[in-house]
Design a protein around this motif. Structure first.
Motif, PDB file in Angstrom:
ATOM      1  N   HIS A  26     -23.061  26.085 -10.713  1.00  0.00           N
ATOM      2  CA  HIS A  26     -24.117  25.073 -10.762  1.00  0.00           C
ATOM      3  C   HIS A  26     -23.465  23.809 -11.318  1.00  0.00           C
ATOM      4  N   LYS A 133     -22.424  30.651 -11.484  1.00  0.00           N
ATOM      5  CA  LYS A 133     -23.573  31.283 -10.847  1.00  0.00           C
ATOM      6  C   LYS A 133     -23.404  32.789 -10.907  1.00  0.00           C
ATOM      7  N   GLN A 134     -24.517  33.484 -10.971  1.00  0.00           N
ATOM      8  CA  GLN A 134     -24.478  34.931 -10.892  1.00  0.00           C
ATOM      9  C   GLN A 134     -24.679  35.338  -9.440  1.00  0.00           C
ATOM     10  N   HIS A 136     -26.955  37.048  -7.871  1.00  0.00           N
ATOM     11  CA  HIS A 136     -28.269  36.843  -7.262  1.00  0.00           C
ATOM     12  C   HIS A 136     -28.535  35.378  -6.960  1.00  0.00           C
ATOM     13  N   ASP A 137     -27.959  34.459  -7.738  1.00  0.00           N
ATOM     14  CA  ASP A 137     -28.097  33.030  -7.445  1.00  0.00           C
ATOM     15  C   ASP A 137     -27.375  32.670  -6.153  1.00  0.00           C
ATOM     16  N   LYS A 138     -26.207  33.262  -5.936  1.00  0.00           N
ATOM     17  CA  LYS A 138     -25.447  32.997  -4.712  1.00  0.00           C
ATOM     18  C   LYS A 138     -26.200  33.511  -3.493  1.00  0.00           C
ATOM     19  N   GLU A 140     -29.401  33.943  -3.231  1.00  0.00           N
ATOM     20  CA  GLU A 140     -30.587  33.104  -3.044  1.00  0.00           C
ATOM     21  C   GLU A 140     -30.220  31.798  -2.332  1.00  0.00           C
ATOM     22  N   ALA A 141     -29.100  31.206  -2.684  1.00  0.00           N
ATOM     23  CA  ALA A 141     -28.658  29.963  -2.041  1.00  0.00           C
ATOM     24  C   ALA A 141     -28.367  30.206  -0.562  1.00  0.00           C
ATOM     25  N   LYS A 144     -31.693  30.627   1.280  1.00  0.00           N
ATOM     26  CA  LYS A 144     -32.372  29.338   1.439  1.00  0.00           C
ATOM     27  C   LYS A 144     -31.713  28.514   2.550  1.00  0.00           C
TER      28      LYS A 144
END
Length: 160
Positions: A26, A133-134, A136-138, A140-141, A144
């Motif tokens: 991030h 980033k963890q 799950h963030d990756k 999610e990106a 999206k």
């Protein structure tokens, strides 16, 4: 009468991008820094022979050093050469270094180069203060990005 003021164009020629940094981190804030380089390194960068992947910056004794940047040897070099992965000093104002030191040490953030580019004939690095980033963030990106792509395709199809 016309004025004779020169308007300087500030076009930045991007030489290298660190696209992986946007996937892994991030980005919280960014700075522009100069780089202390050797002549053969500058010539190799002009040829586009630089890679910012897996590179980072570290604080050491009140200075910031760019680590793990790969600059390939210059193609027309003679006797002079350079180490491909040596550490290179970043040129920032003392106050900027002080701010970065506080944020990196206190919050445990990382300094990562995002771009290397020419500005006014000099090589600059866009240095970013990032937080990792963890997994799950990756994911999610990525999800999206796929939804946005599908939406744009549907709108484009609908307009036909």
């Amino acid at each position: 009468m016309s004025s004779t003021n020169k308007t300087e164009k500030t076009t930045n020629k991007v030489v290298a991008d660190n696209r992986k940094a946007f996937h892994d981190y991030h980005v919280l804030d960014s700075w522009e820094a100069g780089v202390a380089l050797l002549g053969t390194e500058v010539k190799a960068i002009r040829e586009g022979r630089v890679n910012l992947r897996d590179s980072y910056a570290k604080l050491e004794k009140g200075e910031i050093w760019l680590m793990n940047v790969h600059i390939s040897p210059y193609s027309h070099t003679g006797y002079a050469g350079h180490e491909e992965r040596r550490q290179r000093k970043l040129l920032l104002h003392r106050e900027e270094i002080r701010k970065l030191t506080g944020r990196v040490v206190e919050r445990g953030l990382t300094l990562v180069p995002l771009q290397m580019y020419f500005k006014g004939g000099r090589i600059k690095v866009a240095l970013a203060l990032v937080k990792g980033k963890q997994a799950h963030d990756k994911r999610e990106a990525i999800r999206k990005r796929e939804v946005d792509r599908e939406t744009r395709a549907a709108v484009k199809e609908r307009q036909r």
